[in-house]
Design an enzyme around this catalytic site. Structure first.
Site, PDB file in Angstrom:
ATOM      1  N   GLU A 139      -7.287  -9.229   4.728  1.00  0.00           N
ATOM      2  CA  GLU A 139      -6.324  -8.586   3.946  1.00  0.00           C
ATOM      3  C   GLU A 139      -5.039  -9.067   4.617  1.00  0.00           C
ATOM      4  O   GLU A 139      -4.656  -8.628   5.744  1.00  0.00           O
ATOM      5  CB  GLU A 139      -6.315  -7.226   4.005  1.00  0.00           C
ATOM      6  CG  GLU A 139      -7.287  -6.324   3.033  1.00  0.00           C
ATOM      7  CD  GLU A 139      -7.065  -4.809   3.176  1.00  0.00           C
ATOM      8  OE1 GLU A 139      -6.005  -4.309   3.140  1.00  0.00           O
ATOM      9  OE2 GLU A 139      -8.073  -3.930   3.176  1.00  0.00           O
ATOM     10  N   ASP A 172      -0.328   4.112   4.352  1.00  0.00           N
ATOM     11  CA  ASP A 172      -0.613   3.621   5.675  1.00  0.00           C
ATOM     12  C   ASP A 172       0.032   4.442   6.797  1.00  0.00           C
ATOM     13  O   ASP A 172       0.946   5.288   6.687  1.00  0.00           O
ATOM     14  CB  ASP A 172      -0.132   2.163   5.953  1.00  0.00           C
ATOM     15  CG  ASP A 172      -0.547   1.102   5.040  1.00  0.00           C
ATOM     16  OD1 ASP A 172      -1.777   0.890   5.067  1.00  0.00           O
ATOM     17  OD2 ASP A 172      -0.165   0.591   4.303  1.00  0.00           O
TER      18      ASP A 172
END
Length: 245
Positions: free
Chosen positions: A34, A45
Site C-alpha cells: 500500500e 489512521d
C-alpha cells in the site's frame, strides 16, 4: 499461504527511500504494497501514520511523487494506492484510474469513500482492471455486509475493530469473519492493530493481514539510518509473514 499487505507513506522521508523500501519489502515476504498518499487529515489512521503524513507534507510531498514511486515499484511488487478521496478526486478520476492501470497499480483503498458513493465509479475501475477495495466493519449489519461484499474485488478489507489503525485492540473476530465469508468468496484481509505480536491471532479464519503502523514506527525513528530502517522493516515483514503462516 496467507498474505501480507504492508503500508508505507509515500515519499517519506524521501522518494528514493520509498522506492528502495518498497522493493526490499517485496523481497522479504510482503505480497502487496500500500503506497499511502499523504493527507492533512487522515481520519482512519492512528497517531504514527498521521505523524508520517504530516511530515511528508512538510517535506513537500506532491502527487507526482506517488506516480514516480509507482512507476518504479508497481512492475515488481503488487501495488495499491491508499488515500483519502479528496486526494484522488482532485486529480480527476477519469484521468487517474487509467493512469494507475498504465503504471501497473492494481487497486485503490479509499477509507472515506462509502460503498454507496463509490458505485458511480464502478465502471471506471472495472474497465481499467483496477480494484476499488471494499471495507467492512463490526458495526455493519448483516444486510450491509452482504451488499458491500457482493462485488468485492481483489480482497475485502476487514476492519478489526471500530477505531483507528495502530491501537492493537483485541476482540473476537470470528463471528464477524463468518458473516463476511457467508456472502463472498473474495479473500478477507484483517487490518487495524496488526503487528508482530497480534498477527497470529488476528489472521485466524482470514486470508491475510494488513500492517501499517508497525512499519511506520520504524520509519519514523530518526536515530536509524535509511539502510537500518529498510533492514528492520524487512526483518519485521519476515517475522509477520512467518507468524501468519
Amino acid at each position: 499461504m496467507k498474505k501480507l499487505v504492508a503500508y508505507i507513506t509515500s515519499a517519506y522521508p524521501e522518494k528514493s527511500f520509498s522506492i528502495d523500501l518498497a522493493l526490499a519489502l517485496g523481497e522479504n515476504g510482503v505480497d502487496t504494497l500500500e503506497l499511502g498518499v499523504p493527507f492533512s487529515d487522515p481520519v482512519a489512521d492512528g497517531p504514527l501514520i498521521e505523524k508520517a503524513n504530516h511530515k511528508a507534507l512538510e517535506l513537500g510531498f506532491k502527487f507526482k511523487h506517488l506516480l514516480e514511486i509507482s512507476e518504479m515499484v508497481a512492475p515488481k511488487v503488487d501495488t495499491l494506492w491508499m488515500g483519502y478521496f479528496n486526494s484522488f478526486y482532485q486529480q480527476d478520476m477519469d484521468r487517474l484510474i487509467p493512469l494507475a492501470s498504465k503504471l501497473g497499480v492494481n487497486g485503490l483503498i479509499i477509507p472515506d469513500l462509502p460503498h454507496e458513493e463509490a458505485l458511480p465509479y464502478n465502471k471506471l475501475f472495472k474497465s481499467n482492471n483496477v480494484s476499488n477495495i471494499s471495507f467492512v466493519a463490526p458495526t455493519d449489519s448483516e444486510e450491509r455486509i452482504k451488499e458491500v461484499v457482493s462485488d468485492a474485488q481483489k480482497f475485502i478489507y476487514m476492519v478489526a475493530y471500530t477505531g483507528i489503525t495502530g491501537s492493537g485492540q483485541a476482540e473476537d473476530l470470528q463471528p464477524f469473519l463468518s458473516s463476511i465469508k457467508k456472502h463472498s468468496d473474495t479473500p478477507v484481509y484483517v487490518g487495524f492493530g496488526v503487528n508482530a505480536a497480534t498477527a497470529k491471532e488476528k489472521v485466524k479464519g482470514a486470508d491475510g493481514v494488513i500492517v501499517g503502523s508497525a512499519f511506520i514506527d520504524i520509519i519514523l525513528k530518526e536515530s536509524l539510518s535509511y539502510s537500518e530502517k529498510i533492514l528492520k522493516c524487512s526483518e519485521l515483514a519476515q517475522i509477520i509473514k512467518n507468524e501468519i503462516n
